[in-house]
Design an enzyme around this catalytic site. Sequence first.
Site, PDB file in Angstrom:
ATOM      1  N   ASP A  13     -16.539  -0.003 -20.918  1.00 58.60           N
ATOM      2  CA  ASP A  13     -16.645  -0.230 -22.358  1.00 58.60           C
ATOM      3  C   ASP A  13     -16.991   1.105 -23.023  1.00 58.60           C
ATOM      4  O   ASP A  13     -18.007   1.719 -22.701  1.00 58.60           O
ATOM      5  CB  ASP A  13     -17.763  -1.253 -22.594  1.00 58.60           C
ATOM      6  CG  ASP A  13     -17.870  -1.719 -24.046  1.00 58.60           C
ATOM      7  OD1 ASP A  13     -17.638  -0.890 -24.948  1.00 58.60           O
ATOM      8  OD2 ASP A  13     -18.219  -2.885 -24.251  1.00 58.60           O
ATOM      9  N   HIS A  56     -14.161  -3.412 -23.798  1.00 56.96           N
ATOM     10  CA  HIS A  56     -14.860  -4.152 -24.853  1.00 56.96           C
ATOM     11  C   HIS A  56     -13.988  -5.258 -25.463  1.00 56.96           C
ATOM     12  O   HIS A  56     -14.375  -5.882 -26.437  1.00 56.96           O
ATOM     13  CB  HIS A  56     -15.264  -3.146 -25.953  1.00 56.96           C
ATOM     14  CG  HIS A  56     -16.327  -3.643 -26.895  1.00 56.96           C
ATOM     15  ND1 HIS A  56     -17.627  -3.849 -26.515  1.00 56.96           N
ATOM     16  CD2 HIS A  56     -16.268  -3.956 -28.226  1.00 56.96           C
ATOM     17  CE1 HIS A  56     -18.335  -4.269 -27.565  1.00 56.96           C
ATOM     18  NE2 HIS A  56     -17.544  -4.343 -28.614  1.00 56.96           N
ATOM     19  N   SER A  66     -20.401  -8.483 -28.897  1.00 54.89           N
ATOM     20  CA  SER A  66     -20.696  -7.238 -29.600  1.00 54.89           C
ATOM     21  C   SER A  66     -21.689  -7.485 -30.749  1.00 54.89           C
ATOM     22  O   SER A  66     -22.804  -7.944 -30.505  1.00 54.89           O
ATOM     23  CB  SER A  66     -19.388  -6.595 -30.073  1.00 54.89           C
ATOM     24  OG  SER A  66     -19.568  -5.247 -30.415  1.00 54.89           O
TER      25      SER A  66
END
Length: 288
Positions: free
Chosen positions: A233, A266, A156
């Site tokens: 995600d 995620h 991320s």
Amino acid sequence: METNNNTKPTEMSSTKMFGGYNKRFKHFSQTLDCSMTFSVFFPPSPSSSHKSPVLYWLSGLTCTDENFITKSGAQRAASAEGIALIAPDTSPRGLNVPGEADSWDFGVGAGFYLNATQEKWKNWRMYDYVVKELPQLLSENFPQLDTSRASISGHSMGGHGALTIYLKNLDKYKSVSAFAPVVNPVNCPWGQKAFSNYLGDDKAHWEEYDATCLISKSHDLAATILIDQGEDDSFLKGQLMPHKFEEECRNYNVPLLLRLQPGYDHSYYFIATFIDDHISHHAQALKL
């Protein structure tokens, strides 16, 4: 301001795992002007003179140095491949800058791996910490690590960090990979919020920390970039936008393996599922 007589790392904890050791350290960072923690997985060593190559892992928003070490399960493959895992924290801590903890996506736990230029956030220099101070600290204090053989990965915000740091320092890292990276921060809300506060209004300066923008400036990219992205995600469309990066890589003939993984989100469940592929990707590059 703290005194900086604890620049040498002191060990906080040690736990055996897959024949190696997870160790957590604390030291005073002169780059960030505060005490910092970082975690290292030292793989089992065949001899006392052996030096292990290193893989830096940069974590995402709200994380510390512990998330990856606790949740990813990367130690199994790292132990088998003989690679040390280095997990720094995600921002300076304890500086008590007004507003530093007001939101989860800015300030504490959200350093974005850049060097801030705005006076209020002048301590937020995670780029220099990761690229300069931490490798030097490791090489000076841990003879069992070979910091000249290094690769970098992350998740991320940390995927953004890994990609941008790699693209700006091809001489320092053998390979890069990322999970669900923020590849085009100048065009997403997380990036715009962070960059406007840390870097001010100069959009040209923002582009220096944007992987998609850096592709056109990077030359001799021979090693394949590996990215895994979960298709379920929740941040995929609004924040991550991997196809913009993919398009730019195609335009400049940069080797990219972007794997869209159906059903994955995620989280660290997603990371744990595919981390062995990433360790293998880096092992190949580190052993050349």
